[in-house]
Design a protein around this motif. Sequence first.
Motif, short mmCIF file in Angstrom:
data_model
loop_
_atom_site.label_atom_id
_atom_site.label_comp_id
_atom_site.label_asym_id
_atom_site.label_seq_id
_atom_site.Cartn_x
_atom_site.Cartn_y
_atom_site.Cartn_z
N GLN A 7 -8.07 -0.89 -5.05
CA GLN A 7 -6.66 -1.20 -4.87
C GLN A 7 -6.47 -2.11 -3.66
O GLN A 7 -5.72 -3.08 -3.69
CB GLN A 7 -5.86 0.10 -4.68
CG GLN A 7 -5.83 1.00 -5.91
CD GLN A 7 -4.83 2.13 -5.75
OE1 GLN A 7 -3.77 1.94 -5.19
NE2 GLN A 7 -5.18 3.30 -6.27
N GLN A 8 -7.19 -1.79 -2.57
CA GLN A 8 -7.10 -2.61 -1.36
C GLN A 8 -7.53 -4.05 -1.65
O GLN A 8 -6.89 -5.01 -1.22
CB GLN A 8 -7.98 -2.02 -0.26
CG GLN A 8 -7.91 -2.81 1.05
CD GLN A 8 -8.85 -2.26 2.10
OE1 GLN A 8 -9.79 -1.53 1.79
NE2 GLN A 8 -8.62 -2.61 3.35
N HIS A 49 -1.18 8.36 3.85
CA HIS A 49 -1.37 9.00 2.55
C HIS A 49 -1.94 10.41 2.70
O HIS A 49 -1.50 11.34 2.03
CB HIS A 49 -2.33 8.16 1.69
CG HIS A 49 -1.68 6.95 1.08
ND1 HIS A 49 -0.69 7.04 0.13
CD2 HIS A 49 -1.90 5.63 1.27
CE1 HIS A 49 -0.32 5.82 -0.23
NE2 HIS A 49 -1.04 4.96 0.44
N LYS A 55 -2.63 7.69 -3.82
CA LYS A 55 -2.52 6.34 -3.32
C LYS A 55 -2.03 5.43 -4.44
O LYS A 55 -2.70 5.23 -5.43
CB LYS A 55 -3.86 5.85 -2.78
CG LYS A 55 -4.37 6.70 -1.63
CD LYS A 55 -5.77 6.30 -1.25
CE LYS A 55 -6.25 7.15 -0.09
NZ LYS A 55 -6.33 8.56 -0.42
N ALA A 61 -4.18 4.88 5.44
CA ALA A 61 -5.00 5.99 4.93
C ALA A 61 -4.52 7.32 5.51
O ALA A 61 -4.41 8.32 4.80
CB ALA A 61 -6.47 5.75 5.26
N GLU A 73 -9.49 3.71 -4.09
CA GLU A 73 -8.70 3.09 -3.03
C GLU A 73 -9.22 1.71 -2.64
O GLU A 73 -8.45 0.77 -2.45
CB GLU A 73 -8.68 3.99 -1.79
CG GLU A 73 -7.87 3.39 -0.64
CD GLU A 73 -7.96 4.22 0.62
OE1 GLU A 73 -7.36 3.82 1.62
OE2 GLU A 73 -8.63 5.27 0.59
N GLY A 125 -9.14 9.52 -4.06
CA GLY A 125 -8.88 8.12 -4.29
C GLY A 125 -8.97 7.76 -5.74
O GLY A 125 -9.42 8.51 -6.57
N ARG A 133 0.82 -1.21 0.00
CA ARG A 133 0.00 0.00 0.00
C ARG A 133 0.86 1.26 0.00
O ARG A 133 0.36 2.34 -0.34
CB ARG A 133 -0.92 0.04 1.23
CG ARG A 133 -1.95 -1.08 1.31
CD ARG A 133 -3.00 -1.02 0.22
NE ARG A 133 -3.65 0.29 0.14
CZ ARG A 133 -4.63 0.69 0.96
NH1 ARG A 133 -5.06 -0.11 1.91
NH2 ARG A 133 -5.18 1.87 0.80
#
Length: 213
Positions: free
Chosen positions: A153-154, A104, A111, A101, A150, A213, A56
Amino acid sequence: MHMDLRKRLTRPKRGPDLKKLTDTELVDLAKEDNKEAFGELYERYVEKIYNYIYYRTGNHHDAEDLTARVFFRAMGHIENYTERGVPFQAWLYRIAHNLVANWHRDRGRRKVIPLDEFIAGSLKVDAPDRQAEDNEERERLLAAIRRLPEERQQLLVLKFVEHQSNAEIGEVMDRTEGAIKSLYHRTLIALRDELQMQDAGFPLPNEPQEGKG
């Protein structure tokens, strides 16, 4: 890695019994200020949490720092943890997600998930003249991933880096297994569509603005 924290938590154990206990049993002991029990939980999950944070952040130094902070925070709030359908591992991932989080947001940076190491490891380069072509394909995929929201991506990190099931990802992201499956399919479709647009010569969408994001 995390030597100060590891030193504090990995004191000599009173025998092999801790390794046979479930996470729930270890948590109960940790709530009674049993440092060896929390040390066992640390050993079980430190590498997973570190890998998650690294993918991340893309930064080994920050990943080590944030990993240590995850476990310090977990140790400090262990008395407030109740399972209630959220396994201890998922609770750690939620702490890690919140810290990343904040990391960032504090830096106002976009991100980015550097999945290049993971993808590079899975690519098979049969001949030297294919290496440049493979690198170009990997960069195109990474660029598309970095434009995802985001949460998508997670999801990709948890599925392809942590190798978690849809049910496990749902526990981390507080979604049902069905919702994760749906989000995963939509994410793959979005990636495929964008790559097809690139192949057709359409211009790339603008890079996300910092802080979004």
